[in-house]
Write a protein that holds these residues in place. Sequence first.
Motif, PDB file in Angstrom:
ATOM      1  N   LYS A  66       0.839  -1.210   0.000  1.00  0.00           N
ATOM      2  CA  LYS A  66       0.000   0.000   0.000  1.00  0.00           C
ATOM      3  C   LYS A  66       0.869   1.252   0.000  1.00  0.00           C
ATOM      4  O   LYS A  66       2.052   1.202   0.323  1.00  0.00           O
ATOM      5  N   ALA A  67       0.241   2.363  -0.324  1.00  0.00           N
ATOM      6  CA  ALA A  67       0.939   3.647  -0.285  1.00  0.00           C
ATOM      7  C   ALA A  67       1.577   3.822   1.090  1.00  0.00           C
ATOM      8  O   ALA A  67       0.964   3.489   2.108  1.00  0.00           O
ATOM      9  N   ARG A  81       6.573  -0.235 -11.063  1.00  0.00           N
ATOM     10  CA  ARG A  81       5.158  -0.525 -10.802  1.00  0.00           C
ATOM     11  C   ARG A  81       4.752  -0.073  -9.396  1.00  0.00           C
ATOM     12  O   ARG A  81       3.661   0.458  -9.192  1.00  0.00           O
ATOM     13  N   LYS A  84       4.443   3.792  -8.862  1.00  0.00           N
ATOM     14  CA  LYS A  84       3.185   4.314  -9.413  1.00  0.00           C
ATOM     15  C   LYS A  84       2.033   4.156  -8.428  1.00  0.00           C
ATOM     16  O   LYS A  84       1.020   4.844  -8.558  1.00  0.00           O
ATOM     17  N   LYS A  85       2.195   3.291  -7.424  1.00  0.00           N
ATOM     18  CA  LYS A  85       1.186   3.097  -6.378  1.00  0.00           C
ATOM     19  C   LYS A  85       1.527   3.895  -5.106  1.00  0.00           C
ATOM     20  O   LYS A  85       0.931   3.672  -4.069  1.00  0.00           O
TER      21      LYS A  85
END
Length: 150
Positions: A66-67, A81, A84-85
């Motif tokens: 998670k962020a 990838r 980007k989250k």
Amino acid sequence: MQIWIDADACPKVAKELIFKFAHKRNLQVVMVAGQSQIKPIYQWVSLIVVPTGMDAADDYLVEHAKANDLVICSDIPLADRLIKKQVAVLHPKGNEFTQENMSQTLAMRNLFTELREQGQITSQQASYGAKDKQNFANALDRLLTRLAAK
């Protein structure tokens, strides 16, 4: 905040540092691997062995991190990838992957891949030395401090 480790490629020395820092800061650590690993006895460390398959561990990390979590990995496309989250990503040698450096990092990776495929350079992984360990410890401490302040 949680620390995730792409465990198949992470050096043992780096894992030990992660466990030490996580214990000191009371953080959970999740090791994700495509093959069986030795899991430390600590209750705050878990191991997830994903089914074998192309990028199965990577896909698991992208799906579950998670962020503001931290992922330790050396896989540049995976780092892209995750960034980007809004997931923080740190290489086991202490280099932080960021939005600002990802384009250049991907370009360099692609260039070296192409040169290896053409036989112009050989692929030799440098050993994980004392300087790498110190760089990683310093970067891990700074990054965990920054993430905890969010």
